[in-house]
Design a protein around this motif. Structure first.
Motif, mmCIF file in Angstrom:
data_model
loop_
_atom_site.group_PDB
_atom_site.id
_atom_site.type_symbol
_atom_site.label_atom_id
_atom_site.label_comp_id
_atom_site.label_asym_id
_atom_site.label_seq_id
_atom_site.Cartn_x
_atom_site.Cartn_y
_atom_site.Cartn_z
ATOM 1 N N PRO A 151 116.330 20.667 -20.298
ATOM 2 C CA PRO A 151 115.421 19.528 -20.216
ATOM 3 C C PRO A 151 115.841 18.428 -21.190
ATOM 4 O O PRO A 151 116.585 18.676 -22.137
ATOM 5 C CB PRO A 151 114.081 20.131 -20.637
ATOM 6 N N LYS A 152 115.374 17.246 -20.923
ATOM 7 C CA LYS A 152 115.575 16.148 -21.864
ATOM 8 C C LYS A 152 114.506 16.283 -22.938
ATOM 9 O O LYS A 152 113.310 16.218 -22.654
ATOM 10 C CB LYS A 152 115.469 14.803 -21.154
ATOM 11 N N PHE A 178 109.018 16.866 -27.891
ATOM 12 C CA PHE A 178 108.296 16.936 -26.632
ATOM 13 C C PHE A 178 109.323 17.041 -25.528
ATOM 14 O O PHE A 178 110.369 16.398 -25.579
ATOM 15 C CB PHE A 178 107.441 15.674 -26.408
ATOM 16 N N PHE A 179 109.018 17.851 -24.508
ATOM 17 C CA PHE A 179 109.791 17.813 -23.274
ATOM 18 C C PHE A 179 108.926 18.296 -22.127
ATOM 19 O O PHE A 179 107.971 19.041 -22.320
ATOM 20 C CB PHE A 179 111.102 18.603 -23.363
ATOM 21 N N GLU A 180 109.266 17.809 -20.939
ATOM 22 C CA GLU A 180 108.573 18.235 -19.732
ATOM 23 C C GLU A 180 109.155 19.576 -19.318
ATOM 24 O O GLU A 180 110.328 19.678 -18.999
ATOM 25 C CB GLU A 180 108.790 17.185 -18.638
ATOM 26 N N VAL A 181 108.327 20.615 -19.324
ATOM 27 C CA VAL A 181 108.786 21.971 -19.017
ATOM 28 C C VAL A 181 109.089 22.119 -17.534
ATOM 29 O O VAL A 181 110.118 22.689 -17.165
ATOM 30 C CB VAL A 181 107.730 23.009 -19.458
ATOM 31 N N ASN A 207 108.530 20.055 -13.549
ATOM 32 C CA ASN A 207 108.065 19.000 -12.662
ATOM 33 C C ASN A 207 108.649 19.346 -11.292
ATOM 34 O O ASN A 207 109.870 19.332 -11.117
ATOM 35 C CB ASN A 207 108.579 17.644 -13.164
ATOM 36 N N GLU A 242 111.113 16.756 -9.678
ATOM 37 C CA GLU A 242 112.401 16.645 -10.376
ATOM 38 C C GLU A 242 113.211 17.938 -10.257
ATOM 39 O O GLU A 242 114.435 17.905 -10.127
ATOM 40 C CB GLU A 242 112.180 16.288 -11.847
ATOM 41 N N HIS A 289 116.029 25.353 -25.787
ATOM 42 C CA HIS A 289 115.084 24.909 -24.757
ATOM 43 C C HIS A 289 115.582 25.132 -23.332
ATOM 44 O O HIS A 289 114.982 24.617 -22.389
ATOM 45 C CB HIS A 289 114.713 23.420 -24.928
#
Length: 181
Positions: free
Chosen positions: A16-17, A26-29, A31, A34, A107
């Motif tokens: 993830p970014k 913070f990162f979006e686990v 979506n 995406e 991550h």
């Protein structure tokens, strides 16, 4: 999101970014849009699971003959060596395995599609492991392959004999395992 192919094209490492600064990160686990766009996999997850294990624990190699599960796995504390073995007889990568280090620090996530046996070994003092599944757990259909099968010759990255559940101690040898078509 960065997708890294593995030696088995169906198994994907997902980075993830991560946005970080002196306060933390913070990162979006996950979506769904995406994930599908970057991996080409459009799926629905129906169950989320979490386990905590101490250093030296090895869980696996588990799979289901029915209700086969795709898994999106990650670690939120500690470090593990994650293993995916192709148990689909019709697959060009049948009997092959990949190993990926997953940790709270890197991550990374691993996409393991349906049709794979899965296991992991804990390398840190403890690890918390989370995974989403594409189908429900079906204990009647669950099977286990021996973690130390000589035909598979998996490198688990362990420095000492693993701590195993009773179920994992009596897993089937690869040559006698019930596998998927």
């Amino acid at each position: 999101m960065n997708i890294i192919p593995t030696a088995i094209p169906d198994v994907l490492i997902i980075e993830p970014k991560v946005f970080g600064d002196s306060r933390g990160f913070f990162f979006e686990v996950f979506n769904a849009r995406e994930f599908a766009r970057h991996t080409g996999v459009a799926t629905t997850f129906v169950q989320d699971n979490q386990s905590r294990s101490i250093k030296g624990v090895l869980r696996g190699l588990h799979y289901q003959l029915e209700n086969t599960q795709g898994k999106l796995v990650r670690v939120v504390q500690g470090e593990i060596r994650d293993i995916a073995v192709d148990v689909r007889k019709s697959s060009p990568t049948f009997g092959q395995w990949v190993a990926v280090q997953l940790s709270a620090d890197n991550h990374r996530q691993l996409w393991i599609p349906p049709g794979f046996a899965h296991g992991f070994a804990v390398l840190s003092d403890a690890a918390e492991f989370l995974y989403k599944t594409t189908d429900y757990y079906n204990p009647v259909a669950e099977r286990c392959i021996r973690w130390d099968d000589p035909d598979l010759a998996i490198d688990w990255g362990l420095e000492q004999p693993p701590l195993l559940s009773d179920k994992d101690k009596v897993g089937s040898p690869w040559a006698k395992a019930e596998l998927l078509p």
